[in-house]
Design an enzyme around this catalytic site. Sequence first.
Site, PDB file in Angstrom:
ATOM      1  N   GLU A 132       3.744  -6.571   2.106  1.00 41.64           N
ATOM      2  CA  GLU A 132       3.785  -6.852   0.303  1.00 41.64           C
ATOM      3  C   GLU A 132       3.617  -5.888  -0.705  1.00 41.64           C
ATOM      4  O   GLU A 132       2.062  -5.618  -0.777  1.00 41.64           O
ATOM      5  CB  GLU A 132       2.316  -7.633   0.529  1.00 41.64           C
ATOM      6  N   PRO A 133       4.087  -5.459  -0.044  1.00 44.81           N
ATOM      7  CA  PRO A 133       4.559  -4.271  -1.444  1.00 44.81           C
ATOM      8  C   PRO A 133       4.551  -4.539  -2.721  1.00 44.81           C
ATOM      9  O   PRO A 133       4.906  -5.332  -3.078  1.00 44.81           O
ATOM     10  CB  PRO A 133       5.590  -3.395  -0.458  1.00 44.81           C
ATOM     11  N   GLY A 134       3.901  -3.704  -3.847  1.00 40.69           N
ATOM     12  CA  GLY A 134       4.066  -4.196  -5.274  1.00 40.69           C
ATOM     13  C   GLY A 134       4.397  -2.771  -5.760  1.00 40.69           C
ATOM     14  O   GLY A 134       5.624  -2.698  -6.058  1.00 40.69           O
ATOM     15  N   ARG A 135       3.313  -1.701  -5.805  1.00 42.37           N
ATOM     16  CA  ARG A 135       3.523  -0.419  -6.558  1.00 42.37           C
ATOM     17  C   ARG A 135       4.992   0.104  -6.307  1.00 42.37           C
ATOM     18  O   ARG A 135       5.564   0.628  -6.944  1.00 42.37           O
ATOM     19  CB  ARG A 135       2.269   0.463  -6.079  1.00 42.37           C
ATOM     20  N   TYR A 137       0.391  -1.902 -12.194  1.00 38.77           N
ATOM     21  CA  TYR A 137      -0.696  -1.876 -12.625  1.00 38.77           C
ATOM     22  C   TYR A 137      -0.500  -1.351 -14.489  1.00 38.77           C
ATOM     23  O   TYR A 137      -1.795  -0.827 -14.651  1.00 38.77           O
ATOM     24  CB  TYR A 137      -1.479  -0.959 -11.667  1.00 38.77           C
ATOM     25  N   GLY A 146       1.071  -0.684  -0.178  1.00 45.06           N
ATOM     26  CA  GLY A 146       0.143   0.215   0.139  1.00 45.06           C
ATOM     27  C   GLY A 146       0.563   1.164   0.328  1.00 45.06           C
ATOM     28  O   GLY A 146       0.314   2.258  -0.341  1.00 45.06           O
ATOM     29  N   TYR A 177      -9.176   5.159 -12.961  1.00 51.25           N
ATOM     30  CA  TYR A 177      -9.081   5.750 -11.936  1.00 51.25           C
ATOM     31  C   TYR A 177      -9.109   7.747 -11.789  1.00 51.25           C
ATOM     32  O   TYR A 177      -8.717   8.038 -10.987  1.00 51.25           O
ATOM     33  CB  TYR A 177      -8.267   5.847 -11.168  1.00 51.25           C
ATOM     34  N   CYS A 237     -12.250   3.852 -29.150  1.00 46.73           N
ATOM     35  CA  CYS A 237     -13.448   4.097 -29.887  1.00 46.73           C
ATOM     36  C   CYS A 237     -13.944   4.763 -28.170  1.00 46.73           C
ATOM     37  O   CYS A 237     -14.822   3.837 -27.981  1.00 46.73           O
ATOM     38  CB  CYS A 237     -14.586   3.466 -30.675  1.00 46.73           C
ATOM     39  N   GLU A 238     -13.377   5.353 -27.424  1.00 51.72           N
ATOM     40  CA  GLU A 238     -14.099   5.702 -26.030  1.00 51.72           C
ATOM     41  C   GLU A 238     -14.044   7.062 -26.023  1.00 51.72           C
ATOM     42  O   GLU A 238     -12.774   6.783 -26.037  1.00 51.72           O
ATOM     43  CB  GLU A 238     -13.221   4.488 -24.248  1.00 51.72           C
TER      44      GLU A 238
HETATM   45  N1  LLP Z   1      -1.533  -7.270  -0.447  1.00 55.71           N
HETATM   46  C1  LLP Z   1      -2.871  -7.141  -0.774  1.00 55.71           C
HETATM   47  C2  LLP Z   1      -4.326  -8.380  -0.321  1.00 55.71           C
HETATM   48  C3  LLP Z   1      -3.603  -6.707  -1.919  1.00 55.71           C
HETATM   49  O1  LLP Z   1      -4.403  -6.378  -2.363  1.00 55.71           O
HETATM   50  C4  LLP Z   1      -2.564  -5.536  -3.316  1.00 55.71           C
HETATM   51  C5  LLP Z   1      -3.090  -4.267  -3.861  1.00 55.71           C
HETATM   52  C6  LLP Z   1      -1.434  -5.500  -2.709  1.00 55.71           C
HETATM   53  C7  LLP Z   1      -0.621  -6.483  -0.844  1.00 55.71           C
HETATM   54  C8  LLP Z   1       0.147  -4.154  -2.559  1.00 55.71           C
HETATM   55  O2  LLP Z   1      -0.552  -2.923  -3.042  1.00 55.71           O
HETATM   56  P1  LLP Z   1       0.556  -2.214  -3.784  1.00 55.71           P
HETATM   57  O3  LLP Z   1       1.662  -2.131  -2.353  1.00 55.71           O
HETATM   58  O4  LLP Z   1       0.674  -1.870  -4.508  1.00 55.71           O
HETATM   59  O5  LLP Z   1       0.097  -0.796  -3.324  1.00 55.71           O
HETATM   60  N2  LLP Z   1      -5.383  -1.265 -10.086  1.00 55.71           N
HETATM   61  C9  LLP Z   1      -4.716  -0.254  -8.703  1.00 55.71           C
HETATM   62  C10 LLP Z   1      -4.163  -1.069  -7.449  1.00 55.71           C
HETATM   63  C11 LLP Z   1      -4.688  -2.178  -6.738  1.00 55.71           C
HETATM   64  C12 LLP Z   1      -4.079  -2.012  -5.687  1.00 55.71           C
HETATM   65  C13 LLP Z   1      -4.819  -3.802  -5.445  1.00 55.71           C
HETATM   66  N3  LLP Z   1      -4.544  -3.879  -4.213  1.00 55.71           N
HETATM   67  C14 LLP Z   1      -4.107   0.458  -8.967  1.00 55.71           C
HETATM   68  O6  LLP Z   1      -3.772   0.474 -10.149  1.00 55.71           O
HETATM   69  O7  LLP Z   1      -3.364   2.100  -8.039  1.00 55.71           O
END
Ligand code: LLP
Length: 414
Positions: A273-276, A370, A239, A316, A342-343
Amino acid sequence: MSAFERHAGVLHVESVSLSDLANEFGTPCWVYSRQAIETALDEFQQELLGHDALVCYAVKANSNLAVLDVLARRGAGFDIVSEGELRRVLAAGADPRRIVFSGVGKSVSAMELALRTGILCFNVESAAELERLNAVAAQQGTTAPVSLRVNPDVDARTHPYISTGLKENKFGVAYDEARTLYRRAAELSHLRLCGIDCHIGSQLLDAAPFSEALDKLLHLIDQLAEDGIALEHIDLGGGLGIRYRDEEAPTIKAYLHPLLDKLKDRRLRILLEPGRRLVGNAGLLLTRVDYLKPGEIKNFAIVDAAMNDLARPALYGSWHTIVPVVERQGTADTWEIVGPICESGDFLGRDRPLVLATGDLLAILSAGAYGMAMSSNYNTRPRAAEVMVDGRQSYLVRRRESFDELFNLERRLP
Ligand code: LLP
């Protein structure tokens, strides 16, 4: 040094010019920097040094095998949400004991595979899922390691679509019900309670909600100890936000320090659990201006990337900074950067002051998370290629889809 800099006026990723990449691989094209991904992971790991901690990259942000491989080699674990992601991380050579499995709708077959593989933990999100997991584990004659995803009911103060920690969200088990559910889980003979987890939302720009969530989880952990339930780990989800435009995202130190402080007298392993934050600013979408269409009210620059590639602006209203690969002299006009779909929602950027000519290359920044992961074939558009730059080298890590591939799973009626 940033992995994205201009040399002699041309934007580079590490030591490779984006003009060269466009010539070699075509556009649209995703470009990632290995160095930027590694630096982001290192930052987390540095702050966690001396702690029993594991960074489990949220695969959904960018699941390209090369990205997973780069992270696995540096010791990352993985947070997966589907059987497909599980198969991917295994294909990338991940260590199963570093995999946590999140998600509200785990299928039986995904559970079976994860159990056979021997993952670290199932992050269970409901009472029904607990029962199902217990039954699947019983059938295999094994025991499933379990954490309950608790919804701490804190406001992440982010976009409603990516806010997940409020009572009204579908995720996790309600805070007030969690204790009862842990007690129930303790009675199920094919489950082994090992942790607790939460994930309160994405693109958080304020570190405080993470601390609030942690306080609530710690309170619960103490109550569970009274019930004789001792947990080994706490998983605080992902997050942490990034800068897309001019946001002030917390540093990793500012994010982690208060959390580590609260955890210092506890014998709990820490999972994140970092993603972004690991990949978002490590990638861009390279596109070419195909047509200029100046108008009375708006000027449109129609580029060869579209909402099927990068859905975030349409979905978003997200901002991605858009810069020319080669800067031009002249007076800027204000452009809508749009795709060929086409949107009316097919825009990548609005009101952008740029000096543009047909054929120019543009880089849509902060697109590593993402981006490709959420792309589609809408309008029967092949998905773009993905390239990973490593120093002076560039590797095609996913080739562009061919037109045949777009419909060769389909059949006409006999
Ligand atoms: N853990 C869980 C259980 C999650 O559902 C998520 C993201 C993460 C970790 C990783 O979150 P992050 O560190 O990336 O914020 N498509 C959207 C973001 C959706 C996130 C969904 N869950 C966007 O493009 O902003």
